[in-house]
Design a protein around this motif. Structure first.
Motif, short mmCIF file in Angstrom:
data_model
loop_
_atom_site.label_atom_id
_atom_site.label_comp_id
_atom_site.label_asym_id
_atom_site.label_seq_id
_atom_site.Cartn_x
_atom_site.Cartn_y
_atom_site.Cartn_z
N VAL A 1 0.81 -0.88 -0.61
CA VAL A 1 0.11 -0.07 -0.03
C VAL A 1 0.72 1.35 -0.13
CG1 VAL A 1 -1.76 -1.60 1.41
CG2 VAL A 1 -0.11 0.35 2.64
N ASP A 2 0.40 2.45 -0.03
CA ASP A 2 0.89 3.55 -0.49
C ASP A 2 -0.37 4.59 -0.18
OD1 ASP A 2 2.87 6.11 0.14
OD2 ASP A 2 3.16 6.00 -1.53
N VAL A 3 0.07 6.23 -0.68
CA VAL A 3 -1.56 7.02 -0.26
C VAL A 3 -0.84 7.82 -1.22
CG1 VAL A 3 -2.33 8.97 1.25
CG2 VAL A 3 -1.43 6.13 2.18
N ASP A 4 -1.97 8.74 -2.47
CA ASP A 4 -1.39 9.49 -3.42
C ASP A 4 -1.49 10.69 -2.45
OD1 ASP A 4 -3.96 9.63 -3.11
OD2 ASP A 4 -4.36 8.42 -4.94
N ARG A 5 -1.39 11.84 -4.09
CA ARG A 5 -1.26 12.95 -2.77
C ARG A 5 -3.21 13.85 -2.82
NH1 ARG A 5 -1.49 15.22 -9.40
NH2 ARG A 5 -3.19 14.52 -9.99
N ASP A 6 -4.01 12.81 -3.31
CA ASP A 6 -5.31 13.36 -2.75
C ASP A 6 -5.53 12.78 -1.15
OD1 ASP A 6 -4.95 14.75 -4.70
OD2 ASP A 6 -6.32 12.88 -6.47
N GLY A 7 -4.94 12.36 -1.39
CA GLY A 7 -5.68 11.13 0.49
C GLY A 7 -6.01 9.85 -0.07
N GLN B 1 4.12 2.68 -5.04
CA GLN B 1 4.80 3.95 -5.00
C GLN B 1 3.97 5.30 -5.57
OE1 GLN B 1 7.85 4.54 -1.75
NE2 GLN B 1 6.69 3.33 -1.59
N ALA B 2 3.44 5.68 -5.00
CA ALA B 2 2.57 7.17 -5.35
C ALA B 2 3.11 8.41 -5.98
CB ALA B 2 0.83 7.53 -4.65
N LEU B 3 3.21 8.73 -6.99
CA LEU B 3 4.47 10.16 -7.27
C LEU B 3 3.33 11.06 -7.34
CD1 LEU B 3 5.70 9.16 -10.80
CD2 LEU B 3 6.68 9.10 -8.30
N SER B 4 3.59 12.24 -7.25
CA SER B 4 3.15 14.05 -6.52
C SER B 4 2.30 13.81 -8.42
CB SER B 4 3.31 15.14 -6.25
OG SER B 4 4.96 15.23 -7.66
N SER B 5 3.20 13.61 -9.27
CA SER B 5 2.45 13.68 -10.51
C SER B 5 0.97 13.34 -10.44
CB SER B 5 3.01 13.62 -11.24
OG SER B 5 3.38 12.30 -11.60
N GLY B 6 0.64 12.12 -9.82
CA GLY B 6 -0.51 11.24 -9.61
C GLY B 6 -0.48 9.63 -10.17
N ASP B 7 0.98 9.55 -11.35
CA ASP B 7 1.35 8.40 -11.83
C ASP B 7 1.41 7.90 -10.70
OD1 ASP B 7 1.28 9.39 -14.49
OD2 ASP B 7 2.86 9.83 -14.01
N ILE B 8 1.97 6.65 -10.29
CA ILE B 8 2.83 5.24 -9.78
C ILE B 8 4.02 4.80 -10.40
CG2 ILE B 8 1.52 3.02 -8.31
CD1 ILE B 8 -1.32 3.78 -8.98
N VAL B 9 4.54 4.66 -9.58
CA VAL B 9 5.26 3.12 -9.75
C VAL B 9 5.89 2.30 -8.73
CG1 VAL B 9 8.36 3.30 -9.05
CG2 VAL B 9 7.42 5.87 -9.37
N VAL B 10 5.70 1.07 -9.89
CA VAL B 10 5.30 -0.24 -9.44
C VAL B 10 6.58 -1.09 -9.68
CG1 VAL B 10 4.00 -2.24 -10.22
CG2 VAL B 10 2.76 0.10 -10.28
N LYS B 11 6.86 -2.34 -9.16
CA LYS B 11 8.12 -2.87 -9.11
C LYS B 11 7.02 -3.80 -9.22
CE LYS B 11 11.54 -5.93 -7.58
NZ LYS B 11 12.88 -6.20 -6.57
N THR B 12 7.45 -4.42 -11.02
CA THR B 12 7.32 -5.49 -11.90
C THR B 12 7.75 -6.52 -12.82
OG1 THR B 12 7.79 -4.06 -13.86
CG2 THR B 12 5.19 -3.24 -12.58
N GLY B 13 8.80 -6.71 -11.48
CA GLY B 13 9.85 -7.89 -11.77
C GLY B 13 11.29 -6.96 -11.28
#
Length: 438
Positions: A274-280, A318-330
């Motif tokens: 889990v993580d929390v994005d810029r909008d909570g 991990q949530a980015l401030s831009s709204g995008d998301i970083v995911v470990k995919t392998g």
């Protein structure tokens, strides 16, 4: 002799007096009669005059009424005539204006029609082209801004990360595994031996146990000043709902409630990051599955399901401030949009990021990737690389420390809101701060 003769003079005088009295009375009666006649005549004249005057008055009033009515009619007629004249003038002026605008609009329509005809002869769908061009321009502008940010971070400011503090944990936690930040200066770590949860304040250097045993926690993040969300692992999952893998805690680490998400797959073992994005909002992904859920923590409702194409979650998100998301995919990290579109793949064979963990600076969207430094043929050295969200490696091995022999795994290098780094070697927490040189 004289005394014997009748007194004729005296008798005459008496008679004369009586006649005078009678004449006087007659005169008075005649005068009264005359006065009565005059008064009667005056009354008759007065009555006649009054009637005549009333007739004259009524005649005058009638005449005035007729005159006033005539004047009123004439006044109304003059007003209507003037109004009709003005209305006609306004109508004429308006008609001229309408005609002028109609001519102008017809000219504009003709020009637009000519342009449309010319464009139609070149392209079949101008709206689609406009959309594509607009999206490309927005994308390029975003890239330019990101490049400027990366340049500022990696070139304009040059400095060295320095260790400013080390906090010993081995006397309290047997096998510390860092799970995340729960406030600006509080780090959550779990004992890999007992699953007890601890919180260390990096300012006071005080470590306190907050949970006895329980499920293995994969990640945690503060939602607001008094709520913490944790992702967990379980080996007793069943059914079509995944329960007990997302839990909300208060600041005293008392359970508020669990949040349920759809169960994907049939394995009993399930792990959710889990993580929390810029909008909570909470973002949550189940290990080995392609869906990432966006959850409103106030209602526990899933407000968006992001489906990644040909990819699955194989580690932290991990949530980015831009709204995008970083995911470990392998062995790589993938930046995806909220629609699931793949935007950037971040990979580097040299540093062997397959055995790595990632944390994001929420202020700059800079990635800090912690890994075993196999490029130096050692499993003992932990290194951290600084990478932009576009996959540009801004700096290699910005910090390095030797992993203890207490564990075969290592913890992520956390990023505090003030931009400091906190690494864990299995014994100690190390706080790093960058000394900037302009």
């Amino acid at each position: 002799m004289s005394s014997s003769r009748p007194n004729t003079t005296k008798g005459y005088d008496q008679k004369q007096l009586e006649q005078d009295e009678i004449r006087k009375k007659l005169e008075e009666k005649r005068a009264m009669l005359e006065e009565t006649k005059v008064e009667s005549k005056l009354n008759a004249v007065s009555s006649s005059s009054s009637k005549h005057l009333q007739t004259i008055k009524e005649s005058i009033i009638d005449a005035l009424g007729d005159t006033q009515s005539q004047l009123h009619v004439k006044y109304i007629h003059d007003i209507k005539k003037e109004a009709d004249t003005n209305i006609e003038g306004i109508k004429e002026m308006r008609q001229k204006q309408i005609g002028h605008y109609e001519v102008k609009m017809e000219r504009e329509r003709k020009l637009l029609k000519d342009k449309t005809t010319k464009l139609s002869s070149c392209v079949s769908d101008t709206d689609e082209i406009r959309k594509i061009v607009s999206e490309k321009i927005s994308y390029l502008n975003s890239k330019i801004q990101d490049a400027i940010k990366d340049i500022k971070l990696s070139i304009i400011y040059v400095g060295k990360w320095e260790r400013v503090k080390s906090i010993n944990m081995q006397s309290v936690v047997i096998y510390p595994c860092v799970r995340g930040l729960v406030s600006d200066d509080e780090i959550c770590a779990q004992d890999g031996d007992s699953n007890d949860m601890y919180v260390t304040n990096i300012n006071t250097q005080h470590t306190e146990k907050v949970i006895d045993g329980g499920a293995l926690i994969t990640s945690c993040a503060p939602i607001e000043s008094n709520v913490i969300v944790c992702g967990k692992e379980r080996d007793d999952c069943a059914g079509d709902r995944l329960d007990g893998c997302i839990t909300l805690y208060d600041r005293q680490w008392k359970v508020i409630r669990d949040i349920s998400i759809p169960m994907s797959g049939v394995a009993r073992y399930c792990s959710v990051c889990v993580d929390v994005d810029r909008d909570g909002m909470i973002i949550a992904g189940q290990l080995a599955q392609s869906n990432i859920y966006v959850i409103n923590p106030a209602t526990d409702k899933i407000i968006n399901t992001i489906t990644m194409q040909s990819m699955a979650v194989w580690g932290e998100i991990q949530a980015l401030s831009s709204g995008d998301i970083v995911v470990k995919t392998g062995i790589e990290y993938t930046v995806i949009s909220r629609s699931g579109e793949k935007k950037t793949v971040i990979n580097c064979d040299e540093s062997k990021w397959g055995l790595s963990v990632c944390r994001v600076d929420k202020l700059t969207d800079t990635l800090y990737i912690t890994y075993w430094d196999r490029a130096r043929n050692t499993h003992d050295t932990i290194a951290v690389d600084q990478v932009s969200r576009d996959g540009i490696i801004q700096a290699r091995r910005i910090v390095e420390y030797v992993k203890s022999d207490r564990t075969d795994w290592f913890s992520p290098c956390l990023v505090t809101p003030s931009g400091n780094l906190v690494g864990c070697d299995g014994y100690n927490l190390h706080l790093y701060r960058k000394a900037f040189i302009l």
